[in-house]
Design an enzyme around this catalytic site. Structure first.
Site, PDB file in Angstrom:
ATOM      1  N   ASP A  34       0.874  -1.191   0.000  1.00  0.00           N
ATOM      2  CA  ASP A  34       0.000   0.000   0.000  1.00  0.00           C
ATOM      3  C   ASP A  34       0.902   1.229   0.000  1.00  0.00           C
ATOM      4  O   ASP A  34       1.734   1.392   0.891  1.00  0.00           O
ATOM      5  CB  ASP A  34      -0.888  -0.039   1.260  1.00  0.00           C
ATOM      6  CG  ASP A  34      -1.836   1.155   1.353  1.00  0.00           C
ATOM      7  OD1 ASP A  34      -1.817   2.027   0.454  1.00  0.00           O
ATOM      8  OD2 ASP A  34      -2.588   1.223   2.342  1.00  0.00           O
ATOM      9  N   ASP A  56      -3.687   2.355  -5.323  1.00  0.00           N
ATOM     10  CA  ASP A  56      -2.379   2.282  -4.654  1.00  0.00           C
ATOM     11  C   ASP A  56      -2.175   1.030  -3.810  1.00  0.00           C
ATOM     12  O   ASP A  56      -1.322   1.014  -2.942  1.00  0.00           O
ATOM     13  CB  ASP A  56      -2.134   3.551  -3.816  1.00  0.00           C
ATOM     14  CG  ASP A  56      -2.841   3.509  -2.472  1.00  0.00           C
ATOM     15  OD1 ASP A  56      -3.895   2.857  -2.365  1.00  0.00           O
ATOM     16  OD2 ASP A  56      -2.315   4.126  -1.529  1.00  0.00           O
ATOM     17  N   GLU A  57      -2.961  -0.009  -4.066  1.00  0.00           N
ATOM     18  CA  GLU A  57      -2.860  -1.220  -3.250  1.00  0.00           C
ATOM     19  C   GLU A  57      -2.881  -2.467  -4.107  1.00  0.00           C
ATOM     20  O   GLU A  57      -3.682  -2.548  -5.045  1.00  0.00           O
ATOM     21  CB  GLU A  57      -4.095  -1.314  -2.351  1.00  0.00           C
ATOM     22  CG  GLU A  57      -3.868  -0.950  -0.920  1.00  0.00           C
ATOM     23  CD  GLU A  57      -5.169  -1.026  -0.146  1.00  0.00           C
ATOM     24  OE1 GLU A  57      -5.646  -2.129   0.121  1.00  0.00           O
ATOM     25  OE2 GLU A  57      -5.701   0.051   0.170  1.00  0.00           O
TER      26      GLU A  57
HETATM   27  P1  TTP Z   1      -5.401   5.080   0.874  1.00  0.00           P
HETATM   28  O1  TTP Z   1      -4.350   4.050   0.608  1.00  0.00           O
HETATM   29  O2  TTP Z   1      -6.573   4.686   1.702  1.00  0.00           O
HETATM   30  O3  TTP Z   1      -4.762   6.358   1.586  1.00  0.00           O
HETATM   31  P2  TTP Z   1      -3.363   7.025   1.365  1.00  0.00           P
HETATM   32  O4  TTP Z   1      -2.507   6.270   0.406  1.00  0.00           O
HETATM   33  O5  TTP Z   1      -3.572   8.472   1.029  1.00  0.00           O
HETATM   34  O6  TTP Z   1      -2.756   6.993   2.835  1.00  0.00           O
HETATM   35  P3  TTP Z   1      -2.119   5.770   3.620  1.00  0.00           P
HETATM   36  O7  TTP Z   1      -0.704   6.185   3.886  1.00  0.00           O
HETATM   37  O8  TTP Z   1      -2.916   5.666   4.871  1.00  0.00           O
HETATM   38  O9  TTP Z   1      -2.218   4.551   2.742  1.00  0.00           O
HETATM   39  O10 TTP Z   1      -5.977   5.652  -0.489  1.00  0.00           O
HETATM   40  C1  TTP Z   1      -5.182   5.819  -1.648  1.00  0.00           C
HETATM   41  C2  TTP Z   1      -5.566   7.077  -2.394  1.00  0.00           C
HETATM   42  O11 TTP Z   1      -6.940   7.053  -2.730  1.00  0.00           O
HETATM   43  C3  TTP Z   1      -5.362   8.336  -1.574  1.00  0.00           C
HETATM   44  O12 TTP Z   1      -4.045   8.837  -1.695  1.00  0.00           O
HETATM   45  C4  TTP Z   1      -6.394   9.257  -2.129  1.00  0.00           C
HETATM   46  C5  TTP Z   1      -7.500   8.361  -2.615  1.00  0.00           C
HETATM   47  N1  TTP Z   1      -8.618   8.389  -1.650  1.00  0.00           N
HETATM   48  C6  TTP Z   1      -9.668   9.276  -1.873  1.00  0.00           C
HETATM   49  O13 TTP Z   1      -9.677  10.001  -2.863  1.00  0.00           O
HETATM   50  N2  TTP Z   1     -10.716   9.309  -0.974  1.00  0.00           N
HETATM   51  C7  TTP Z   1     -10.747   8.522   0.146  1.00  0.00           C
HETATM   52  O14 TTP Z   1     -11.699   8.599   0.943  1.00  0.00           O
HETATM   53  C8  TTP Z   1      -9.642   7.611   0.374  1.00  0.00           C
HETATM   54  C9  TTP Z   1      -9.629   6.741   1.602  1.00  0.00           C
HETATM   55  C10 TTP Z   1      -8.620   7.573  -0.552  1.00  0.00           C
HETATM   56 MG    MG Z   2      -2.235   4.160   0.573  1.00  0.00          MG
END
Ligand code: TTP
Ligand code: MG
Length: 366
Positions: free
Chosen positions: A10, A110-111
Site C-alpha cells: 500500500d 495504490d494497493e
Molecule cells: P489510501 O491508501 O486509503 O490512503 P493514502 O494512500 O492516502 O494513505 P495511507 O498512507 O494511509 O495509505 O488511499 C489511496 C488514495 O486514494 C489516496 O491517496 C487518495 C485516494 N482516496 C480518496 O480520494 N478518498 C478517500 O476517501 C480515500 C480513503 C482515498
Molecule cells: Mg495508501
C-alpha cells in the site's frame, strides 16, 4: 499443499506523496489534496493528506473547509486532485509490483496483493527480504515510499500493512497471527465499519481477541450467519480468499432470493428490475458494454435454469436490459410450471465501451 505467503503493498499518502515528489518545495509542509465540487470556493472533500497535515487531524473524506480551519495557523498547501497523473504513476508502480508476484491482484489505485508462495518456497525469511527489495525498487524507480504487510493470507497481510505506516514493513508468521491480532481493535478487520464497530461495542466486544471468544450463536443472532461466520474466522486470522489476477470479467451478475417461492411474474419482476439496475451500475462503472443478457432461476427443487438473449450490437442500455429480462421471464414461466426461489440477472459477451465507439466511428468514417 504448501502454506501461502501473501503480501499487501500500500503506497503511503499516495496522491499527496506524488504531489510532494512533483514539487519538492512542498516537503515538510502540510499538503492536502482536494476534490473541489465547484459549488463555492471551498466546497468539496479532502481526497488525502500527507502525514504532516494528518497531525492536525486532516484526513480523507472531511470537508475542505474543515481542513482549512484545522490548518489555519500553518503554511499549508491545498491542491486539486490530478487523477490522470496519479493513474499513470499507479500503472508504473503496479507494473513493478507485478514482476515480483506469482499471482498479482491490484485492489485499488495504490494497493495490491502479491501471492509469493512459490517464489519464496514458503520461507518467511525470503519473503521479508523480497518485501524489502520491493520497497527499494519502488523507491528507486518512482521515489515513493510504501508500506508492506506479509502474512499467511490476505486478511493478515492487509492488517500488517496498516500496522506501521508510513514506510513500514510488518511480517506476521503463521505462529504469531493470533498474538498479532488479539490486542487490535475490531475496526482493523476488513468489513468492520463504524456502525459494526458500534454494534460490537454494545455487545462488549472491542478487540479482536474479544471477538474471537464471543459466542458464535449470539453473533449469528445479531449479524446473520454469513457475516457472523466471517467475523468469527477473521478474528482467528482465518481467510482462504485467493489472490486472483483481475482481468476484464467475462460476465457480471447479481442474484437475489425472493421473499417466497413463486411463479407470479408481478412478484418476480420488481426484484429482477432491481438486479438489472445493479448489474447495469457495475457495467457502466467498468465502462463496459455487453451483447448478451441472461436470467437465472433457482427453482424450489433447487435446480438452476437459465434463458439468454444475444443482441446484434453491444449495449449498456438499462431499459433494454429490463425489457429483455421481462421477455425472458415471461417465456420461462410459460414454458415450465416451476416455482422460482432465487432469481438472477447476468450480462456477458463484454467489451470495452471505447471499443464500441471506435467501431462506430470507423463505420461512419469519422
Ligand atoms: P489510501 O491508501 O486509503 O490512503 P493514502 O494512500 O492516502 O494513505 P495511507 O498512507 O494511509 O495509505 O488511499 C489511496 C488514495 O486514494 C489516496 O491517496 C487518495 C485516494 N482516496 C480518496 O480520494 N478518498 C478517500 O476517501 C480515500 C480513503 C482515498
Ligand atoms: Mg495508501
Amino acid at each position: 499443499m504448501q502454506a501461502r505467503i501473501i503480501m499487501l503493498v500500500d503506497l503511503d499518502y499516495f496522491f499527496a506523496q506524488i504531489e510532494e515528489k512533483r514539487n519538492p518545495a512542498l516537503k515538510d509542509k502540510p499538503v492536502v489534496v482536494c476534490v473541489y465540487s465547484g459549488r463555492t470556493k471551498d466546497s468539496g472533500a479532502v481526497s488525502t493528506a500527507n502525514y504532516v497535515a494528518r497531525k492536525y487531524g486532516v484526513k480523507s473524506g472531511i470537508p475542505i473547509s474543515l481542513a482549512k480551519t484545522k490548518l489555519k495557523d500553518v503554511d499549508a498547501v491545498f491542491l486539486p486532485v490530478d487523477k490522470e497523473y496519479y493513474s499513470k504513476v499507479s500503472e508504473k508502480i503496479m507494473n513493478i509490483l507485478r514482476g515480483y508476484a506469482d499471482i498479482f491482484e491490484q485492489v485499488s489505485v495504490d494497493e495490491a496483493y502479491l501471492d509469493v508462495s512459490q517464489k519464496t518456497r514458503g520461507s518467511y525469511l525470503d519473503a521479508s527480504e523480497l518485501a524489502a527489495r520491493i520497497k527499494d525498487d519502488v523507491f528507486n524507480q518512482q521515489k515513493l515510499t510504501c508500506s508492506i504487510g506479509v502474512g499467511p493470507n490476505k486478511l493478515v497481510a492487509k492488517i500488517a500493512a496498516d500496522y506501521q505506516k508510513p514506510d513500514g514493513l510488518t511480517v506476521v508468521k503463521p505462529e504469531y497471527v493470533l498474538r498479532f491480532l488479539s490486542p487490535l481493535p475490531v475496526r482493523r478487520l476488513v468489513g468492520v465499519g463504524r456502525k459494526t464497530e458500534q454494534r460490537l461495542e454494545t455487545l462488549g466486544v472491542k478487540t479482536i481477541a474479544q471477538l474471537a471468544r464471543f459466542d458464535i450463536q449470539k453473533l449469528v443472532d445479531v449479524f446473520g450467519r454469513n457475516l457472523a461466520a466471517y467475523f468469527h474466522n477473521a478474528s482467528l486470522g482465518i481467510d482462504e480468499d485467493p489472490v486472483e489476477e483481475r482481468g476484464e470479467p467475462e460476465s457480471l451478475s447479481k442474484i437475489s432470493t425472493l421473499k417466497e417461492d413463486t411463479n407470479d411474474i408481478t412478484k418476480i419482476l420488481p426484484v429482477a428490475y432491481h438486479l438489472c439496475e445493479e448489474v447495469h451500475k457495475k457495467l457502466t462503472q467498468r465502462q463496459l458494454v455487453c451483447r448478451s443478457v441472461s436470467i437465472y432461476v433457482v427453482a424450489s427443487d433447487l435446480g438452476m435454469h437459465s434463458r439468454s438473449k444475444t443482441f446484434e450490437n453491444p449495449t449498456s442500455d438499462l431499459q433494454l436490459f429490463k425489457d429483455t429480462v421481462k421477455e425472458l421471464f415471461e417465456k420461462f414461466l410459460a414454458e415450465t410450471d416451476l416455482q422460482a426461489r432465487r432469481v438472477g440477472v447476468k450480462v456477458s459477451n463484454l467489451d470495452k465501451k471505447e471499443a464500441m465507439q471506435k467501431q462506430l466511428t470507423s463505420f461512419f468514417g469519422g
